[in-house]
Design a protein around this motif. Structure first.
Motif, PDB file in Angstrom:
ATOM      1  N   LEU A 225       0.817  -1.217   0.000  1.00 28.51           N
ATOM      2  CA  LEU A 225       0.000   0.000   0.000  1.00 28.51           C
ATOM      3  C   LEU A 225       0.850   1.266   0.000  1.00 28.51           C
ATOM      4  O   LEU A 225       0.374   2.329  -0.440  1.00 28.51           O
ATOM      5  N   GLU A 226       2.090   1.190   0.472  1.00 29.67           N
ATOM      6  CA  GLU A 226       2.972   2.349   0.422  1.00 29.67           C
ATOM      7  C   GLU A 226       3.276   2.759  -1.026  1.00 29.67           C
ATOM      8  O   GLU A 226       3.512   3.930  -1.311  1.00 29.67           O
ATOM      9  N   VAL A 227       3.283   1.778  -1.941  1.00 34.82           N
ATOM     10  CA  VAL A 227       3.658   2.081  -3.329  1.00 34.82           C
ATOM     11  C   VAL A 227       2.490   1.941  -4.301  1.00 34.82           C
ATOM     12  O   VAL A 227       2.560   2.436  -5.427  1.00 34.82           O
ATOM     13  N   GLN A 228       1.417   1.255  -3.858  1.00 35.97           N
ATOM     14  CA  GLN A 228       0.288   0.978  -4.753  1.00 35.97           C
ATOM     15  C   GLN A 228      -0.981   0.876  -3.900  1.00 35.97           C
ATOM     16  O   GLN A 228      -1.196  -0.121  -3.225  1.00 35.97           O
ATOM     17  N   PRO A 229      -1.841   1.908  -3.910  1.00 37.13           N
ATOM     18  CA  PRO A 229      -2.977   1.925  -2.977  1.00 37.13           C
ATOM     19  C   PRO A 229      -4.148   1.021  -3.346  1.00 37.13           C
ATOM     20  O   PRO A 229      -5.077   0.858  -2.546  1.00 37.13           O
ATOM     21  N   LYS A 230      -4.134   0.416  -4.516  1.00 32.28           N
ATOM     22  CA  LYS A 230      -5.255  -0.452  -4.891  1.00 32.28           C
ATOM     23  C   LYS A 230      -5.309  -1.675  -3.983  1.00 32.28           C
ATOM     24  O   LYS A 230      -4.287  -2.271  -3.662  1.00 32.28           O
ATOM     25  N   ALA A 231      -6.529  -2.060  -3.580  1.00 34.42           N
ATOM     26  CA  ALA A 231      -6.688  -3.205  -2.688  1.00 34.42           C
ATOM     27  C   ALA A 231      -8.065  -3.815  -2.889  1.00 34.42           C
ATOM     28  O   ALA A 231      -8.986  -3.177  -3.411  1.00 34.42           O
ATOM     29  N   GLY A 232      -8.191  -5.072  -2.470  1.00 34.86           N
ATOM     30  CA  GLY A 232      -9.473  -5.757  -2.490  1.00 34.86           C
ATOM     31  C   GLY A 232      -9.712  -6.441  -1.166  1.00 34.86           C
ATOM     32  O   GLY A 232      -8.787  -6.999  -0.569  1.00 34.86           O
ATOM     33  N   LEU A 233     -10.944  -6.388  -0.667  1.00 35.49           N
ATOM     34  CA  LEU A 233     -11.302  -7.019   0.598  1.00 35.49           C
ATOM     35  C   LEU A 233     -12.326  -8.123   0.364  1.00 35.49           C
ATOM     36  O   LEU A 233     -13.190  -8.000  -0.521  1.00 35.49           O
ATOM     37  N   LEU A 234     -12.246  -9.177   1.158  1.00 32.99           N
ATOM     38  CA  LEU A 234     -13.206 -10.280   1.114  1.00 32.99           C
ATOM     39  C   LEU A 234     -13.719 -10.534   2.521  1.00 32.99           C
ATOM     40  O   LEU A 234     -12.933 -10.849   3.425  1.00 32.99           O
ATOM     41  N   PHE A 235     -15.039 -10.389   2.696  1.00 28.56           N
ATOM     42  CA  PHE A 235     -15.693 -10.712   3.961  1.00 28.56           C
ATOM     43  C   PHE A 235     -16.569 -11.941   3.731  1.00 28.56           C
ATOM     44  O   PHE A 235     -17.602 -11.856   3.063  1.00 28.56           O
ATOM     45  N   PRO A 236     -16.185 -13.105   4.270  1.00 28.03           N
ATOM     46  CA  PRO A 236     -17.051 -14.271   4.127  1.00 28.03           C
ATOM     47  C   PRO A 236     -18.151 -14.255   5.180  1.00 28.03           C
ATOM     48  O   PRO A 236     -17.933 -13.812   6.316  1.00 28.03           O
ATOM     49  N   ASP A 237     -19.327 -14.717   4.793  1.00 32.78           N
ATOM     50  CA  ASP A 237     -20.385 -14.965   5.767  1.00 32.78           C
ATOM     51  C   ASP A 237     -20.246 -16.428   6.163  1.00 32.78           C
ATOM     52  O   ASP A 237     -20.607 -17.333   5.406  1.00 32.78           O
TER      53      ASP A 237
END
Length: 300
Positions: A225-237
């Motif tokens: 994230l210091e060099v590339q702010p793109k991210a994806g999150l996964l919340f499982p139910d």
């Protein structure tokens, strides 16, 4: 291994945290081959988390599942995943072509996890991944759960650019989620985050925040994230098998006011919820004794 297994973003994150020396020690755990003992571990798992960029360059994390044995090591530097992302998953089309991927095999029942980063190529219904990095993580913040298999058919995905009230409640009650990031060269990583329910704050329909707890000082996620702010999150139910996937950008606050040593704020740009995406159903959690008390939070 020497400290040069880290890229500049990871070293910058270690400097921010004052843990550059500890990071050097932790770097010895990073290797390019799967230890013999880890092959059995992989073959026992019914799921693996995969992080990658989609065809538009947005980062996502997804869940791949199968009966134990669907994930196995062909040799010390190659694994095969006998399964694909479900219909409607934002990475399904991307994984039909060669892609840089980050993998996390995690066994909540035994507090074990293993990260693998490399490059995947489609092989019929399967993926074959050539590995560049392999390492285990400490068992902290993993909530104990036991799985069972319940055959299911994924429902039509629900897509939006902001969180619904129901999605906000799911996140606010979560004790676990997964995050996908990448460095400037596109090398992907998938990681786990856990804490007591409520450790993820929902600040608005498009902003969530969580504290970053003490770990192994590698700072792979925060370094990316210091060099590339793109991210994806996964919340499982964990009860229903639904998955909630978010894509967007994240930034680290190294001097937060929320009481944590540092926190990460994530801005949502895309949401995909797939009811019954996973055939796995899990018991109620036994929360990790390492989970810190939650900082003061803003209600969703």
């Amino acid at each position: 291994m020497a400290v040069d297994v880290y890229h500049e973003g990871e070293r910058a994150a270690q400097r921010h945290a004052g843990l550059l020396d500890q990071g050097k020690v932790s770097s010895r755990a990073i290797r390019a081959e799967i230890p013999e003992a880890a092959r059995k571990f992989l073959a026992q798992q019914p799921m693996v988390v995969l992080g990658a960029a989609d065809t538009d360059g947005r980062m996502w994390a997804t869940l791949l599942t199968g009966q134990p044995g669907f994930l196995y090591a062909e040799d010390a530097r190659t694994i095969t995943i006998d399964g694909r992302a479900v219909w409607g998953d934002p990475l399904r089309d991307r994984l039909a072509e060669p892609a840089a991927v980050g993998l996390l095999a995690i066994e909540p029942a035994r507090h074990r996890r293993m990260r693998m980063n490399g490059h995947a190529v489609p092989l019929g219904h399967a993926l074959r991944v050539s590995l560049d990095q392999v390492y285990s993580n400490c068992p902290k913040y993993i909530q104990k759960r036991e799985p069972r298999w319940e055959p299911t058919t994924p429902a039509e995905p629900m897509r939006s650019h902001a969180l619904t009230d129901g999605q906000r409640r799911l996140i606010a009650a979560a004790d676990t989620f997964f995050i996908a990031t990448a460095d400037l060269d596109g090398n992907a990583d998938a990681s786990h985050r856990g804490g007591n329910p409520g450790f993820v704050e929902v600040l608005s329909p498009t902003v969530v925040r969580w504290p970053d707890y003490v770990g192994n000082a590698m700072f792979n996620t925060l370094g990316n994230l210091e060099v590339q702010p793109k991210a994806g999150l996964l919340f499982p139910d964990w009860r229903t098998g639904a998955t909630l996937q978010l894509t967007g950008t994240a930034r680290t606050d190294w001097n937060p006011a929320c009481g944590a040593e540092r926190s990460v704020e994530f801005t949502v740009t895309g949401v995909v919820e797939i009811p019954e995406a996973s055939p796995l159903r899990w018991t109620e959690p036994v929360l990790s004794r390492f989970n810190p008390s939650n900082p003061a939070s803003t209600p969703p």
